[in-house]
Scaffold this motif. Structure first.
Motif, PDB file in Angstrom:
ATOM      1  N   SER A 154       0.873  -1.209  -0.188  1.00 39.13           N
ATOM      2  CA  SER A 154       0.500   0.230   0.156  1.00 39.13           C
ATOM      3  C   SER A 154       0.795   1.280  -0.447  1.00 39.13           C
ATOM      4  O   SER A 154       0.629   2.129  -0.433  1.00 39.13           O
ATOM      5  CB  SER A 154      -1.038   0.146   1.431  1.00 39.13           C
ATOM      6  OG  SER A 154      -1.475  -0.867   1.504  1.00 39.13           O
ATOM      7  N   ILE A 155       1.888   1.226   0.564  1.00 39.10           N
ATOM      8  CA  ILE A 155       2.560   2.084   0.543  1.00 39.10           C
ATOM      9  C   ILE A 155       3.519   2.695  -0.635  1.00 39.10           C
ATOM     10  O   ILE A 155       3.330   3.596  -1.185  1.00 39.10           O
ATOM     11  CB  ILE A 155       4.177   2.306   1.706  1.00 39.10           C
ATOM     12  CG1 ILE A 155       3.185   1.975   3.198  1.00 39.10           C
ATOM     13  CG2 ILE A 155       5.115   3.112   1.871  1.00 39.10           C
ATOM     14  CD1 ILE A 155       4.340   1.694   5.010  1.00 39.10           C
ATOM     15  N   SER A 156       4.253   1.448  -1.132  1.00 39.26           N
ATOM     16  CA  SER A 156       4.566   1.740  -2.418  1.00 39.26           C
ATOM     17  C   SER A 156       3.295   2.332  -3.449  1.00 39.26           C
ATOM     18  O   SER A 156       4.058   2.898  -4.521  1.00 39.26           O
ATOM     19  CB  SER A 156       5.411   0.003  -2.278  1.00 39.26           C
ATOM     20  OG  SER A 156       4.580  -0.365  -3.251  1.00 39.26           O
ATOM     21  N   PHE A 157       2.478   1.829  -3.552  1.00 39.42           N
ATOM     22  CA  PHE A 157       1.237   1.990  -4.108  1.00 39.42           C
ATOM     23  C   PHE A 157       1.238   3.827  -4.036  1.00 39.42           C
ATOM     24  O   PHE A 157       0.657   4.572  -5.305  1.00 39.42           O
ATOM     25  CB  PHE A 157       0.273   1.065  -4.221  1.00 39.42           C
ATOM     26  CG  PHE A 157      -0.841   1.850  -4.866  1.00 39.42           C
ATOM     27  CD1 PHE A 157      -0.817   0.720  -6.743  1.00 39.42           C
ATOM     28  CD2 PHE A 157      -1.889   2.586  -4.658  1.00 39.42           C
ATOM     29  CE1 PHE A 157      -1.901   1.358  -7.044  1.00 39.42           C
ATOM     30  CE2 PHE A 157      -3.315   3.079  -5.663  1.00 39.42           C
ATOM     31  CZ  PHE A 157      -3.165   1.822  -6.868  1.00 39.42           C
ATOM     32  N   GLY A 158       0.755   4.207  -3.409  1.00 38.00           N
ATOM     33  CA  GLY A 158       0.491   5.234  -2.713  1.00 38.00           C
ATOM     34  C   GLY A 158       1.895   6.050  -3.242  1.00 38.00           C
ATOM     35  O   GLY A 158       0.999   7.382  -3.910  1.00 38.00           O
ATOM     36  N   ILE A 159       2.424   5.520  -3.169  1.00 35.84           N
ATOM     37  CA  ILE A 159       3.660   6.364  -3.792  1.00 35.84           C
ATOM     38  C   ILE A 159       3.861   6.500  -4.927  1.00 35.84           C
ATOM     39  O   ILE A 159       4.790   7.926  -6.057  1.00 35.84           O
ATOM     40  CB  ILE A 159       5.285   5.696  -3.778  1.00 35.84           C
ATOM     41  CG1 ILE A 159       5.756   5.993  -1.943  1.00 35.84           C
ATOM     42  CG2 ILE A 159       6.499   6.735  -3.983  1.00 35.84           C
ATOM     43  CD1 ILE A 159       6.749   4.888  -0.914  1.00 35.84           C
ATOM     44  N   GLY A 160       3.913   5.686  -5.646  1.00 32.91           N
ATOM     45  CA  GLY A 160       3.815   5.387  -6.640  1.00 32.91           C
ATOM     46  C   GLY A 160       2.751   6.412  -7.917  1.00 32.91           C
ATOM     47  O   GLY A 160       2.704   6.599  -9.078  1.00 32.91           O
ATOM     48  N   ILE A 161       0.821   6.168  -7.316  1.00 27.50           N
ATOM     49  CA  ILE A 161       0.441   7.326  -7.874  1.00 27.50           C
ATOM     50  C   ILE A 161       0.562   8.583  -7.437  1.00 27.50           C
ATOM     51  O   ILE A 161       0.369   9.902  -8.689  1.00 27.50           O
ATOM     52  CB  ILE A 161      -0.977   6.415  -7.419  1.00 27.50           C
ATOM     53  CG1 ILE A 161      -0.734   7.034  -5.659  1.00 27.50           C
ATOM     54  CG2 ILE A 161      -1.091   5.318  -7.908  1.00 27.50           C
ATOM     55  CD1 ILE A 161      -2.330   6.621  -5.347  1.00 27.50           C
ATOM     56  N   SER A 162       0.782   8.918  -6.286  1.00 26.01           N
ATOM     57  CA  SER A 162       1.183  10.374  -5.790  1.00 26.01           C
ATOM     58  C   SER A 162       2.129  11.186  -7.074  1.00 26.01           C
ATOM     59  O   SER A 162       1.790  12.137  -7.200  1.00 26.01           O
ATOM     60  CB  SER A 162       1.755  10.347  -4.741  1.00 26.01           C
ATOM     61  OG  SER A 162       3.335   9.874  -4.361  1.00 26.01           O
ATOM     62  N   GLY A 163       3.297  10.411  -7.827  1.00 27.84           N
ATOM     63  CA  GLY A 163       4.090  11.270  -8.646  1.00 27.84           C
ATOM     64  C   GLY A 163       3.620  10.953 -10.178  1.00 27.84           C
ATOM     65  O   GLY A 163       3.351  11.813 -10.484  1.00 27.84           O
ATOM     66  N   PHE A 164       2.507   9.529 -10.310  1.00 25.06           N
ATOM     67  CA  PHE A 164       1.694  10.021 -11.762  1.00 25.06           C
ATOM     68  C   PHE A 164       1.012  11.394 -11.640  1.00 25.06           C
ATOM     69  O   PHE A 164       0.794  11.834 -12.986  1.00 25.06           O
ATOM     70  CB  PHE A 164       0.646   8.859 -11.918  1.00 25.06           C
ATOM     71  CG  PHE A 164      -0.031   8.082 -12.632  1.00 25.06           C
ATOM     72  CD1 PHE A 164       0.283   8.051 -14.498  1.00 25.06           C
ATOM     73  CD2 PHE A 164      -1.257   8.813 -12.386  1.00 25.06           C
ATOM     74  CE1 PHE A 164      -0.062   8.005 -15.206  1.00 25.06           C
ATOM     75  CE2 PHE A 164      -2.037   8.175 -13.597  1.00 25.06           C
ATOM     76  CZ  PHE A 164      -1.345   8.317 -15.027  1.00 25.06           C
ATOM     77  N   MET A 165       0.037  10.898 -10.628  1.00 23.27           N
ATOM     78  CA  MET A 165      -0.569  12.283 -10.485  1.00 23.27           C
ATOM     79  C   MET A 165      -0.063  13.726 -10.636  1.00 23.27           C
ATOM     80  O   MET A 165      -0.352  14.636 -11.219  1.00 23.27           O
ATOM     81  CB  MET A 165      -1.511  11.986  -9.673  1.00 23.27           C
ATOM     82  CG  MET A 165      -2.114  11.148  -9.103  1.00 23.27           C
ATOM     83  SD  MET A 165      -3.213  10.813 -10.884  1.00 23.27           S
ATOM     84  CE  MET A 165      -4.701  12.313 -10.848  1.00 23.27           C
ATOM     85  N   SER A 166       1.030  13.956  -9.352  1.00 33.35           N
ATOM     86  CA  SER A 166       1.240  15.692  -9.672  1.00 33.35           C
ATOM     87  C   SER A 166       2.533  15.662 -10.927  1.00 33.35           C
ATOM     88  O   SER A 166       2.436  17.231 -10.933  1.00 33.35           O
ATOM     89  CB  SER A 166       2.288  15.652  -8.037  1.00 33.35           C
ATOM     90  OG  SER A 166       2.990  14.464  -7.955  1.00 33.35           O
ATOM     91  N   LEU A 167       2.871  14.883 -10.996  1.00 28.93           N
ATOM     92  CA  LEU A 167       4.349  15.076 -12.725  1.00 28.93           C
ATOM     93  C   LEU A 167       3.195  15.471 -13.510  1.00 28.93           C
ATOM     94  O   LEU A 167       4.016  15.485 -14.261  1.00 28.93           O
ATOM     95  CB  LEU A 167       5.357  14.134 -12.123  1.00 28.93           C
ATOM     96  CG  LEU A 167       5.887  13.829 -11.055  1.00 28.93           C
ATOM     97  CD1 LEU A 167       7.071  13.247 -10.994  1.00 28.93           C
ATOM     98  CD2 LEU A 167       6.894  15.195 -11.130  1.00 28.93           C
ATOM     99  N   THR A 168       1.906  14.894 -13.644  1.00 31.02           N
ATOM    100  CA  THR A 168       1.229  15.068 -15.224  1.00 31.02           C
ATOM    101  C   THR A 168       1.830  16.755 -15.966  1.00 31.02           C
ATOM    102  O   THR A 168       2.105  16.102 -17.416  1.00 31.02           O
ATOM    103  CB  THR A 168      -0.274  15.261 -15.307  1.00 31.02           C
ATOM    104  OG1 THR A 168      -0.635  13.363 -14.741  1.00 31.02           O
ATOM    105  CG2 THR A 168      -0.944  14.700 -16.420  1.00 31.02           C
ATOM    106  N   SER A 169       1.100  17.445 -15.130  1.00 33.21           N
ATOM    107  CA  SER A 169       1.043  18.709 -16.604  1.00 33.21           C
ATOM    108  C   SER A 169       3.004  19.092 -16.335  1.00 33.21           C
ATOM    109  O   SER A 169       3.262  19.808 -17.487  1.00 33.21           O
ATOM    110  CB  SER A 169       0.512  20.330 -15.377  1.00 33.21           C
ATOM    111  OG  SER A 169       1.447  20.230 -13.852  1.00 33.21           O
ATOM    112  N   VAL A 170       3.755  18.962 -15.584  1.00 34.87           N
ATOM    113  CA  VAL A 170       5.166  19.367 -15.377  1.00 34.87           C
ATOM    114  C   VAL A 170       5.989  18.457 -16.399  1.00 34.87           C
ATOM    115  O   VAL A 170       6.401  19.069 -17.535  1.00 34.87           O
ATOM    116  CB  VAL A 170       5.727  18.838 -14.647  1.00 34.87           C
ATOM    117  CG1 VAL A 170       7.361  19.069 -14.674  1.00 34.87           C
ATOM    118  CG2 VAL A 170       5.621  19.852 -12.641  1.00 34.87           C
TER     119      VAL A 170
END
Length: 536
Positions: free
Chosen positions: A436-452
């Protein structure tokens, strides 16, 4: 003074108060001059950040907690999990697909009105859903109508924050998107408590009351306004037969017929700037990190171009025309001819098909392994809090000029793929916590880095168009993910295949995204270099 006059000539009308003998024919567009300061980068902007944070918390919190309610809905309606999962997937898909429509509505009536309207629509939909006699009507009322309402809350909240901040954009955006993580953290335990005590109908009524409070936070989204401004300067007279341009003005007064003083009157009324007038509105980083805006002069010039563009849009009176203009900007399908965008678009489709499968089914999977219901629901909370911290962290990391945002983005998708594939091998609470921790890290980067990432690949000018198409792709893909996972469970009576398929889809998305640089042709690179400022 030269820069001031040059700016005024570009975006408005010069109104010279001279005698009849000294009047000069000015060959420029007869529009008022709009002069505004830059975004406050603080002050009342932090109130807007708070409002956005709370809206994100409630919208995503309700969406992510659907997995807690699915078992009760299966029992109540007597439908399969695959069929029942359509309710939650339609909710999330409609929230994203409503993005372009919400943008058009916000452009016409403002972010405040859009958010308040969305909260009322969502609240009514959630409340009426308790009367739905079949799962199909629940899909329409709770899923589709509720999703439209949530979309009209979500997008204005993101847009409004971007309009109040430039240099502190990364921090402000990082704080407001934390609402999504906190929602995923707080709502699953809340939904579990409500389900156990009031059933799914009582839970939906409570959600209706909660989402209605977004009307209060939406009312705090005060729009920036244009203020009347008077500018006094000295200019030179030019021959009446010559059209006005900056080259007509000489540094030597003797070279012109007459030198006189003039008051340039900026005669405008207070006006609201349409949000999508800013091409950087969906960019989550600080503008000072972009090569185009690495000097204060560049930022000032950009603000003036924003006003002239926005004002031409704001003159639209007819609602269909206004909405049509916004939709044409967001959904300009000519971008589909760009191979770099298409690679990212296809990658996003695979990601979003898989995205909600862990959210919806990880609780049920943990229960099958003998984990208590309270501990199982806490897994979603854990994903939420990690997602919160991760979004802030990745936002700051991406602001560093030494960081390859695309590589970081792709690495996060890869981590999400590995985490999802490992879920079927978890048999204890501790192992579920780790994935769950590793999944949370992965999706946080996927969502926050989209516009960048989109700006890095396509440039800032294409961001609004690219973002509009990407959210449309993602919303459409999100519709089928959860039902597919449920159908696999119905066919095999095991969640193992659901997670394997989801992990495989994430892996395919990562592989496609890693291939993006190979599609950035030499022609594209040369064009990007040509657009780069000389002093960059």
């Amino acid at each position: 003074m030269e820069d001031l006059y040059r700016c005024i000539c570009r975006v408005g009308r010069v109104k010279a108060e001279t005698t009849s003998k000294e009047k000069t024919v000015l060959g420029i567009e007869q529009d008022p001059v709009d002069v505004i300061p830059g975004p406050p980068d603080g002050g009342y902007g932090w109130i807007v950040v708070l409002a956005s944070f709370m809206c994100n918390l409630m919208v995503d919190g309700i969406s992510y907690s659907f997995g807690v309610c699915i078992s009760d809905l299966v029992l109540y309606y007597g439908e399969s999990k695959g069929t029942t999962a359509w309710v939650g997937s339609i909710l999330t898909g409609s929230t994203m697909c409503a993005g372009p429509l919400a943008s058009a509505f916000a452009n016409k009536f403002g972010c405040r009105t859009a958010c308040i309207t969305g909260s009322i629509i969502a609240a009514v939909a959630f409340a009426v859903s308790v009367l739905c006699p079949t799962i199909t009507t629940l899909m329409i009322v709770y899923g589709f109508i509720g999703g439209i309402g949530c979309g009209m809350i979500y997008l204005p909240a993101v847009v409004c924050v971007g309009y109040y901040f430039e240099t502190k954009r990364s921090l402000a955006t990082g704080i407001c998107v934390c609402g999504s993580g906190f929602g995923a953290f707080a709502f699953p335990p809340l939904a579990t408590y409500l389900i156990n005590n009031y059933g799914w109908k009582g839970t939906n009524l409570c959600f209706a009351g909660i989402i209605l409070t977004c009307a209060i936070f939406g009312s705090l989204m005060k729009p920036l306004e244009l203020k009347p401004t008077n500018v006094t300067t000295t200019i030179q007279k030019v021959p009446s037969k010559t059209a006005l341009s900056w080259k007509n003005f000489s540094e030597d007064p003797s070279e012109t017929e007459t030198v006189y003083n003039s008051v340039l009157s900026v005669d405008i009324k207070n006006d609201v700037i349409p949000p999508l007038g800013r091409k950087d509105i969906f960019y989550s980083g600080s503008l000072t990190n972009l090569k185009e805006f690495q000097s204060q002069g560049s930022l000032n010039n950009y603000r003036q171009s924003v006003i002239s563009t926005s004002r031409s849009k704001s003159k639209q009176v007819c609602l269909p025309k206004s909405i049509g203009d916004t939709l044409s900007e967001l959904l300009d399908f000519s971008l589909l001819k760009n191979p770099v965008f298409m690679v990212q678009g296809i990658s996003s489709i695979f990601c979003m098909i898989a995205f909600y499968i862990p959210f919806v089914y990880i609780i049920e999977s943990a229960k099958i392994e003998g984990i208590e219901a309270s501990n199982a629901s806490s897994l979603l909370s854990l994903i939420g809090i990690v997602n919160t911290v991760g979004r802030i962290l990745f936002g700051f990391i991406a602001d560093s000029p030494k960081v390859d945002s695309l590589l970081l983005f792709n690495s996060c998708i890869s981590l999400t793929a590995v985490s999802t594939v490992l879920i079927p091998f978890c048999h204890t609470y501790v192992t579920y916590v780790i994935v769950s921790i590793s999944f949370g890290i992965g999706i946080s980067g996927f969502m926050s880095l989209t516009s960048v990432t989109l700006v890095e690949l396509l440039g800032l000018d294409k961001l609004t168009n690219a973002f509009g198409l990407i959210i449309l792709f993602r919303g459409s893909a999100a519709l089928i993910g959860s039902p597919m996972g449920g159908a696999l469970y119905d066919a095999t009576q095991s969640y193992r295949f659901s997670f394997f398929v989801a992990g495989g889809l994430f892996a395919v998305a990562a592989a496609i995204s890693f291939a993006t640089p190979f599609f950035k042709t030499k022609k594209t690179v040369d064009k990007d270099e040509a657009l780069m400022p000389i002093n960059a």
